[in-house]
Design a protein around this motif. Structure first.
Motif, PDB file in Angstrom:
ATOM      1  N   ILE A 124     -31.113   5.972  -5.204  1.00  0.00           N
ATOM      2  CA  ILE A 124     -29.809   5.426  -5.580  1.00  0.00           C
ATOM      3  C   ILE A 124     -29.213   4.652  -4.405  1.00  0.00           C
ATOM      4  O   ILE A 124     -28.698   3.533  -4.570  1.00  0.00           O
ATOM      5  N   ALA A 125     -29.297   5.230  -3.204  1.00  0.00           N
ATOM      6  CA  ALA A 125     -28.748   4.564  -2.018  1.00  0.00           C
ATOM      7  C   ALA A 125     -29.478   3.257  -1.717  1.00  0.00           C
ATOM      8  O   ALA A 125     -28.875   2.312  -1.183  1.00  0.00           O
ATOM      9  N   ASN A 126     -30.760   3.188  -2.070  1.00  0.00           N
ATOM     10  CA  ASN A 126     -31.553   1.983  -1.832  1.00  0.00           C
ATOM     11  C   ASN A 126     -31.398   0.943  -2.941  1.00  0.00           C
ATOM     12  O   ASN A 126     -32.074  -0.089  -2.930  1.00  0.00           O
ATOM     13  N   HIS A 127     -30.538   1.231  -3.925  1.00  0.00           N
ATOM     14  CA  HIS A 127     -30.244   0.316  -5.033  1.00  0.00           C
ATOM     15  C   HIS A 127     -31.468   0.016  -5.895  1.00  0.00           C
ATOM     16  O   HIS A 127     -31.613  -1.086  -6.428  1.00  0.00           O
ATOM     17  N   ASP A 128     -32.353   1.014  -6.034  1.00  0.00           N
ATOM     18  CA  ASP A 128     -33.479   0.860  -6.952  1.00  0.00           C
ATOM     19  C   ASP A 128     -32.950   0.764  -8.385  1.00  0.00           C
ATOM     20  O   ASP A 128     -31.917   1.357  -8.715  1.00  0.00           O
ATOM     21  N   THR A 129     -33.670   0.039  -9.221  1.00  0.00           N
ATOM     22  CA  THR A 129     -33.248  -0.111 -10.619  1.00  0.00           C
ATOM     23  C   THR A 129     -33.970   0.847 -11.556  1.00  0.00           C
ATOM     24  O   THR A 129     -33.564   1.007 -12.705  1.00  0.00           O
ATOM     25  N   SER A 130     -35.039   1.468 -11.074  1.00  0.00           N
ATOM     26  CA  SER A 130     -35.735   2.471 -11.877  1.00  0.00           C
ATOM     27  C   SER A 130     -36.294   3.537 -10.949  1.00  0.00           C
ATOM     28  O   SER A 130     -36.420   3.326  -9.735  1.00  0.00           O
ATOM     29  N   TYR A 131     -36.633   4.674 -11.547  1.00  0.00           N
ATOM     30  CA  TYR A 131     -37.085   5.828 -10.774  1.00  0.00           C
ATOM     31  C   TYR A 131     -38.388   6.338 -11.372  1.00  0.00           C
ATOM     32  O   TYR A 131     -38.490   6.515 -12.589  1.00  0.00           O
ATOM     33  N   ASP A 132     -39.383   6.560 -10.522  1.00  0.00           N
ATOM     34  CA  ASP A 132     -40.689   7.008 -10.983  1.00  0.00           C
ATOM     35  C   ASP A 132     -40.848   8.515 -10.849  1.00  0.00           C
ATOM     36  O   ASP A 132     -40.412   9.112  -9.861  1.00  0.00           O
ATOM     37  N   THR A 133     -41.472   9.114 -11.847  1.00  0.00           N
ATOM     38  CA  THR A 133     -41.959  10.484 -11.763  1.00  0.00           C
ATOM     39  C   THR A 133     -43.481  10.411 -11.765  1.00  0.00           C
ATOM     40  O   THR A 133     -44.073   9.792 -12.652  1.00  0.00           O
ATOM     41  N   THR A 134     -44.113  11.022 -10.766  1.00  0.00           N
ATOM     42  CA  THR A 134     -45.536  10.812 -10.509  1.00  0.00           C
ATOM     43  C   THR A 134     -46.316  12.116 -10.606  1.00  0.00           C
ATOM     44  O   THR A 134     -45.887  13.140 -10.069  1.00  0.00           O
ATOM     45  N   ILE A 135     -47.463  12.077 -11.275  1.00  0.00           N
ATOM     46  CA  ILE A 135     -48.461  13.141 -11.165  1.00  0.00           C
ATOM     47  C   ILE A 135     -49.648  12.563 -10.397  1.00  0.00           C
ATOM     48  O   ILE A 135     -50.178  11.519 -10.764  1.00  0.00           O
ATOM     49  N   HIS A 136     -50.025  13.248  -9.323  1.00  0.00           N
ATOM     50  CA  HIS A 136     -51.142  12.746  -8.516  1.00  0.00           C
ATOM     51  C   HIS A 136     -52.175  13.846  -8.296  1.00  0.00           C
ATOM     52  O   HIS A 136     -51.872  15.041  -8.389  1.00  0.00           O
ATOM     53  N   TRP A 137     -53.403  13.409  -8.038  1.00  0.00           N
ATOM     54  CA  TRP A 137     -54.463  14.327  -7.648  1.00  0.00           C
ATOM     55  C   TRP A 137     -54.088  14.898  -6.281  1.00  0.00           C
ATOM     56  O   TRP A 137     -53.654  14.165  -5.383  1.00  0.00           O
ATOM     57  N   MET A 138     -54.260  16.175  -6.095  1.00  0.00           N
ATOM     58  CA  MET A 138     -53.902  16.784  -4.823  1.00  0.00           C
ATOM     59  C   MET A 138     -54.979  16.505  -3.780  1.00  0.00           C
ATOM     60  O   MET A 138     -56.177  16.473  -4.087  1.00  0.00           O
ATOM     61  N   ALA A 139     -54.528  16.276  -2.550  1.00  0.00           N
ATOM     62  CA  ALA A 139     -55.415  15.987  -1.430  1.00  0.00           C
ATOM     63  C   ALA A 139     -54.975  16.816  -0.234  1.00  0.00           C
ATOM     64  O   ALA A 139     -53.964  17.524  -0.280  1.00  0.00           O
ATOM     65  N   ASP A 140     -55.735  16.734   0.859  1.00  0.00           N
ATOM     66  CA  ASP A 140     -55.432  17.548   2.032  1.00  0.00           C
ATOM     67  C   ASP A 140     -54.063  17.211   2.623  1.00  0.00           C
ATOM     68  O   ASP A 140     -53.352  18.100   3.086  1.00  0.00           O
ATOM     69  N   ALA A 141     -53.694  15.940   2.634  1.00  0.00           N
ATOM     70  CA  ALA A 141     -52.397  15.528   3.155  1.00  0.00           C
ATOM     71  C   ALA A 141     -51.356  15.558   2.028  1.00  0.00           C
ATOM     72  O   ALA A 141     -51.659  15.230   0.878  1.00  0.00           O
ATOM     73  N   VAL A 142     -50.139  15.929   2.358  1.00  0.00           N
ATOM     74  CA  VAL A 142     -49.078  16.081   1.364  1.00  0.00           C
ATOM     75  C   VAL A 142     -48.739  14.736   0.714  1.00  0.00           C
ATOM     76  O   VAL A 142     -48.608  13.711   1.387  1.00  0.00           O
ATOM     77  N   ASP A 143     -48.626  14.748  -0.617  1.00  0.00           N
ATOM     78  CA  ASP A 143     -48.196  13.581  -1.397  1.00  0.00           C
ATOM     79  C   ASP A 143     -49.042  12.335  -1.101  1.00  0.00           C
ATOM     80  O   ASP A 143     -48.532  11.220  -1.039  1.00  0.00           O
ATOM     81  N   SER A 144     -50.347  12.539  -0.941  1.00  0.00           N
ATOM     82  CA  SER A 144     -51.212  11.407  -0.565  1.00  0.00           C
ATOM     83  C   SER A 144     -52.383  11.192  -1.511  1.00  0.00           C
ATOM     84  O   SER A 144     -53.134  10.223  -1.362  1.00  0.00           O
ATOM     85  N   GLY A 145     -52.574  12.060  -2.499  1.00  0.00           N
ATOM     86  CA  GLY A 145     -53.724  11.929  -3.384  1.00  0.00           C
ATOM     87  C   GLY A 145     -53.585  10.789  -4.369  1.00  0.00           C
ATOM     88  O   GLY A 145     -52.498  10.223  -4.562  1.00  0.00           O
ATOM     89  N   ASP A 146     -54.695  10.429  -4.991  1.00  0.00           N
ATOM     90  CA  ASP A 146     -54.703   9.331  -5.961  1.00  0.00           C
ATOM     91  C   ASP A 146     -53.702   9.586  -7.079  1.00  0.00           C
ATOM     92  O   ASP A 146     -53.515  10.715  -7.540  1.00  0.00           O
ATOM     93  N   ALA A 148     -52.277   9.598 -10.793  1.00  0.00           N
ATOM     94  CA  ALA A 148     -52.842   9.757 -12.135  1.00  0.00           C
ATOM     95  C   ALA A 148     -51.892   9.228 -13.213  1.00  0.00           C
ATOM     96  O   ALA A 148     -52.302   8.425 -14.058  1.00  0.00           O
ATOM     97  N   TYR A 149     -50.647   9.665 -13.200  1.00  0.00           N
ATOM     98  CA  TYR A 149     -49.704   9.284 -14.257  1.00  0.00           C
ATOM     99  C   TYR A 149     -48.337   8.976 -13.639  1.00  0.00           C
ATOM    100  O   TYR A 149     -47.907   9.648 -12.705  1.00  0.00           O
ATOM    101  N   VAL A 150     -47.675   7.963 -14.206  1.00  0.00           N
ATOM    102  CA  VAL A 150     -46.333   7.589 -13.754  1.00  0.00           C
ATOM    103  C   VAL A 150     -45.462   7.350 -14.987  1.00  0.00           C
ATOM    104  O   VAL A 150     -45.881   6.669 -15.926  1.00  0.00           O
ATOM    105  N   GLU A 151     -44.273   7.920 -14.974  1.00  0.00           N
ATOM    106  CA  GLU A 151     -43.279   7.653 -16.005  1.00  0.00           C
ATOM    107  C   GLU A 151     -41.984   7.192 -15.328  1.00  0.00           C
ATOM    108  O   GLU A 151     -41.619   7.709 -14.271  1.00  0.00           O
TER     109      GLU A 151
END
Length: 218
Positions: A124-146, A148-151
Motif C-alpha cells: 500500500i505504501a509503495n502505491h501498488d495497484t494489485s496484490y499477489d498471493t503466491t504459492i511456491h515450491w519450498m527451497a533451502d532459502a526462505v521465500d526463494s523456491g520456484d 507455482a500459483y499466483v492469485e
C-alpha cells in the motif's frame, strides 16, 4: 480403482491456515488427502481436535522449532507432500528431501518483491495497484523456491492493511484449491524460476519507518 489419498503434513499458523485446514477436511477433499500430521499453534490444534475428536492425526506444537520430531514423523507417517501456510519456522533442506522436495508454501505477497514481513502495508505504501498471493515450491532459502500459483487482489484507493488482508483470503483459498486439484489429478505442477538477486526482504521492524508521528498543531 480409487487411488489412495495423498498423505499430507500440514504446517501452518493464523487465519488462512485454519481456513485451508478446514478445506482439506471438507467433503470435497477429504477422500483425496489424508492429513497425517498437523504442525500448528495451540489455538488451531485445539480447534482441530474439537472438530476431529477421533482423528489419528499426529499433532505437533509450532510454539518452538521441532525439526527432529517433524523429520521422524514424516518417516513414520510416510508423508507424500508438505503444505505450509504462513508457518512460523524455517523448514531445513533435509526435511524437504524426505518428500522429494514436494513441499509447497503459501506466501501472502508477490515474490520476489516482498519477502519477509508486513508485505501488505508495504504494498500500500509503495502505491501498488494489485496484490499477489503466491504459492511456491519450498527451497533451502526462505521465500526463494520456484513459483507455482499466483492469485491477484486489486488494491483500492481507500484500502488499509486490514481491509486488503481480508480480501486476500479469497485469493489464498483459490490458489490453494488450484494446488490441491493439481496434486490430486496427478498433472505436472507449474514451476517458474524466481529471478536471482532480485526483490526485497522486509524485516519485522520495517513498518516503523512508515509510522506517522507528525505532531498536529491546532
Amino acid at each position: 480403482m480409487t487411488p489412495a489419498p495423498i498423505r499430507i503434513m500440514f504446517l501452518g499458523n493464523r487465519r488462512i491456515a485454519w481456513d485451508v485446514l478446514k478445506l482439506l477436511l471438507s467433503d470435497q477433499y477429504r477422500s483425496r488427502f489424508d492429513v497425517r500430521a498437523l504442525v500448528s499453534d495451540a489455538s488451531i490444534l485445539n480447534a482441530y481436535q474439537t472438530l476431529q475428536p477421533t482423528s489419528s492425526t499426529c499433532v505437533i506444537s509450532s510454539d518452538r522449532r521441532q525439526s527432529e520430531i517433524i523429520h521422524e514423523t514424516i518417516r513414520t507417517e510416510r508423508i507424500d507432500v508438505l503444505i505450509s501456510i504462513q508457518y512460523n519456522w524455517i523448514i531445513p533442506g533435509n526435511i524437504l528431501d524426505l518428500v522429494n522436495r514436494r513441499a509447497f508454501n503459501l506466501h501472502n505477497a508477490r515474490l520476489p518483491d516482498y519477502k519477509g514481513y508486513h508485505s501488505i502495508t508495504h504494498a500500500i505504501a509503495n502505491h501498488d495497484t494489485s496484490y499477489d498471493t503466491t504459492i511456491h515450491w519450498m527451497a533451502d532459502a526462505v521465500d526463494s523456491g520456484d513459483i507455482a500459483y499466483v492469485e491477484k487482489t486489486p488494491i483500492q484507493a481507500d484500502d488499509t492493511a486490514q481491509s486488503l488482508y481480508l480480501r486476500t483470503i479469497d485469493a489464498a483459498m483459490l490458489a490453494v484449491r488450484r494446488l490441491l486439484d493439481d496434486l490430486s489429478s496427478g498433472v505436472e505442477l507449474p514451476r517458474q524460476a524466481m529471478p536471482d538477486g532480485y526483490g526485497a526482504f522486509y524485516a519485522r521492524t520495517s513498518v516503523a519507518s512508515l509510522a506517522d508521528v507528525t505532531e498536529q498543531v491546532n
